[in-house]
Design an enzyme around this catalytic site. Structure first.
Site, PDB file in Angstrom:
ATOM      1  N   SER A 198       3.261 -10.236  -1.869  1.00  0.00           N
ATOM      2  CA  SER A 198       3.645 -10.163  -0.453  1.00  0.00           C
ATOM      3  C   SER A 198       5.159 -10.039  -0.392  1.00  0.00           C
ATOM      4  CB  SER A 198       3.223 -11.464   0.238  1.00  0.00           C
ATOM      5  OG  SER A 198       3.924 -11.637   1.453  1.00  0.00           O
ATOM      6  N   TYR A 237       2.137 -20.680   0.964  1.00  0.00           N
ATOM      7  CA  TYR A 237       1.957 -19.228   0.801  1.00  0.00           C
ATOM      8  C   TYR A 237       3.179 -18.626   0.108  1.00  0.00           C
ATOM      9  CZ  TYR A 237       0.688 -14.404   2.013  1.00  0.00           C
ATOM     10  OH  TYR A 237       0.357 -13.064   1.957  1.00  0.00           O
TER      11      TYR A 237
HETATM   12  P1  NAI Z   1      -8.144 -10.647   4.169  1.00  0.00           P
HETATM   13  O1  NAI Z   1      -8.264 -12.008   4.741  1.00  0.00           O
HETATM   14  O2  NAI Z   1      -8.943  -9.539   4.761  1.00  0.00           O
HETATM   15  O3  NAI Z   1      -8.448 -10.652   2.597  1.00  0.00           O
HETATM   16  C1  NAI Z   1      -8.401 -11.768   1.776  1.00  0.00           C
HETATM   17  C2  NAI Z   1      -9.698 -11.789   1.000  1.00  0.00           C
HETATM   18  O4  NAI Z   1      -9.667 -12.840   0.032  1.00  0.00           O
HETATM   19  C3  NAI Z   1     -10.903 -12.056   1.914  1.00  0.00           C
HETATM   20  O5  NAI Z   1     -11.913 -11.094   1.643  1.00  0.00           O
HETATM   21  C4  NAI Z   1     -11.347 -13.450   1.500  1.00  0.00           C
HETATM   22  O6  NAI Z   1     -12.732 -13.658   1.666  1.00  0.00           O
HETATM   23  C5  NAI Z   1     -10.949 -13.453   0.040  1.00  0.00           C
HETATM   24  N1  NAI Z   1     -10.853 -14.800  -0.508  1.00  0.00           N
HETATM   25  C6  NAI Z   1     -10.262 -15.881   0.049  1.00  0.00           C
HETATM   26  N2  NAI Z   1     -10.418 -16.943  -0.746  1.00  0.00           N
HETATM   27  C7  NAI Z   1     -11.120 -16.521  -1.828  1.00  0.00           C
HETATM   28  C8  NAI Z   1     -11.592 -17.169  -2.996  1.00  0.00           C
HETATM   29  N3  NAI Z   1     -11.363 -18.473  -3.189  1.00  0.00           N
HETATM   30  N4  NAI Z   1     -12.269 -16.443  -3.910  1.00  0.00           N
HETATM   31  C9  NAI Z   1     -12.512 -15.116  -3.705  1.00  0.00           C
HETATM   32  N5  NAI Z   1     -12.091 -14.465  -2.612  1.00  0.00           N
HETATM   33  C10 NAI Z   1     -11.402 -15.152  -1.687  1.00  0.00           C
HETATM   34  O7  NAI Z   1      -6.602 -10.283   4.228  1.00  0.00           O
HETATM   35  P2  NAI Z   1      -5.763  -9.159   3.463  1.00  0.00           P
HETATM   36  O8  NAI Z   1      -4.597  -8.913   4.290  1.00  0.00           O
HETATM   37  O9  NAI Z   1      -6.621  -8.034   3.063  1.00  0.00           O
HETATM   38  O10 NAI Z   1      -5.271  -9.947   2.160  1.00  0.00           O
HETATM   39  C11 NAI Z   1      -5.386  -9.447   0.843  1.00  0.00           C
HETATM   40  C12 NAI Z   1      -4.186  -9.861   0.029  1.00  0.00           C
HETATM   41  O11 NAI Z   1      -3.032  -9.210   0.555  1.00  0.00           O
HETATM   42  C13 NAI Z   1      -3.899 -11.357   0.060  1.00  0.00           C
HETATM   43  O12 NAI Z   1      -3.537 -11.803  -1.232  1.00  0.00           O
HETATM   44  C14 NAI Z   1      -2.710 -11.456   1.009  1.00  0.00           C
HETATM   45  O13 NAI Z   1      -1.900 -12.565   0.738  1.00  0.00           O
HETATM   46  C15 NAI Z   1      -1.997 -10.149   0.699  1.00  0.00           C
HETATM   47  N6  NAI Z   1      -1.069  -9.738   1.739  1.00  0.00           N
HETATM   48  C16 NAI Z   1      -1.505  -9.359   2.986  1.00  0.00           C
HETATM   49  C17 NAI Z   1      -0.595  -8.988   3.947  1.00  0.00           C
HETATM   50  C18 NAI Z   1      -0.998  -8.581   5.320  1.00  0.00           C
HETATM   51  O14 NAI Z   1      -0.115  -8.437   6.183  1.00  0.00           O
HETATM   52  N7  NAI Z   1      -2.280  -8.349   5.603  1.00  0.00           N
HETATM   53  C19 NAI Z   1       0.854  -8.986   3.678  1.00  0.00           C
HETATM   54  C20 NAI Z   1       1.194  -9.382   2.350  1.00  0.00           C
HETATM   55  C21 NAI Z   1       0.267  -9.740   1.431  1.00  0.00           C
END
Ligand code: NAI
Length: 269
Positions: free
Chosen positions: A152, A165
């Site tokens: 991130s 985070y």
């Molecule tokens: P999201 O909430 O759609 O995706 C996160 C995913 O991780 C979800 O599918 C969730 O079910 C899964 N997850 C959570 N805990 C888990 C566990 N214990 N075991 C397996 N899966 C688990 O959100 P997004 O945005 O797609 O996030 C994906 C990555 O991108 C994350 O690491 C987030 O920190 C990173 N990110 C996102 C940003 C944004 O603005 N959307 C910005 C910077 C980084």
């Protein structure tokens, strides 16, 4: 992209958002995809269907396969089993995408220790455990491989009220570099992408409210949030042979968010 056809890629947290887009993009590039999810089996099934549809747009990639695996990456036994099941099914694992991530908001003087541990447990410990198991497998089979950590902009930008985070992503940056250095000679490349504000479920607090979204976007030099497909494109590049000489790098994909936007205009004449 070069070198992706026939590879096996494991994507954690792939039932939504950026992980879903990555799975779809890698399938389109000819990879067999392992779609890990924690609880949203419906979302994971959607990822599978969309990935297979995309792959089949290109006749050559119509044989691409997928596998859904439930598992909580923060639990050691689940991380071990994720990699084991992948190898049992496909015989190999070439690409790991550490995407699963969570966040909580609280003033730093009042964070519940369970919340702190949860965020670190998923974002950092989980990523490490999946990397450890993948590296063990690659070393045992004497195969090259690629690990991509979804970090991130908060890998380098402090984020008050989101201490755990920020710490997790800062740690992830160091993990990318340390593992890259440790296994470079074995042909295992480790890189990261650092998304800025991206339209996904993790941000529903502002993506579902046009006024709040405009407020967020007013801070981004390019004037808009990113999309998960834009993140997936960079991941496909890092995973491919086009990036064969790149390791230990984190690519910021943020519309200019890390460029000190306050300096866009001169402060004084
Ligand atoms: P999201 O909430 O759609 O995706 C996160 C995913 O991780 C979800 O599918 C969730 O079910 C899964 N997850 C959570 N805990 C888990 C566990 N214990 N075991 C397996 N899966 C688990 O959100 P997004 O945005 O797609 O996030 C994906 C990555 O991108 C994350 O690491 C987030 O920190 C990173 N990110 C996102 C940003 C944004 O603005 N959307 C910005 C910077 C980084």
């Amino acid at each position: 992209m070069k070198g992706l056809t026939g590879k096996t890629a494991l994507i954690t947290g792939a039932s939504s958002g950026i992980g879903q887009s990555i799975a779809i993009r890698l399938a389109k590039e000819g990879c067999n995809v392992v779609i890990n999810y924690r609880s949203d089996s419906e979302g994971a099934e959607t990822t599978r269907q969309r990935a297979m549809e995309k792959a089949c747009q290109d006749v050559e990639n119509c044989g691409v396969k997928s596998l859904l695996i439930q598992g909580d990456v923060s639990k050691e036994e689940d991380a071990v089993s994720l990699v084991q099941q992948t190898i049992e099914h496909f015989g190999q694992l070439d690409i790991l995408i550490n995407n699963a991530g969570v966040q909580t908001e609280s003033p730093s003087d009042a964070i519940e220790v369970d919340d702190f541990d949860w965020v670190l447990g998923v974002n950092l410990r989980g990523a490490y455990l999946c990397a450890r198991e993948t590296i063990k497998h690659l070393l045992a089979q004497n195969r090259p491989g690629s690990i991509i950590n979804i970090s991130s902009v908060h890998e380098i930008i402090p984020r008050p009220q989101y201490l755990s985070y920020s710490i997790s992503k800062g740690g992830m940056g160091n993990m990318t570099k340390t593992l890259a250095l440790e296994y470079a000679a074995k042909g295992i490349r480790v890189n990261g992408i650092a998304p800025g504000a991206t339209i996904t479920p993790i941000n529903e607090a502002w993506t579902e409210d046009p006024e709040k979204q405009a407020e967020v976007e007013s801070h981004i030099p390019m004037g808009r949030a990113g999309t998960s497909d834009e993140m997936a494109a960079a991941v496909a590049f890092f995973a491919s042979d086009e990036a064969a000489y790149i390791t230990g790098q984190t690519l910021y994909i943020d519309g200019g968010l890390t460029l000190y936007a306050d300096f866009q205009e001169p402060w004084s004449a």
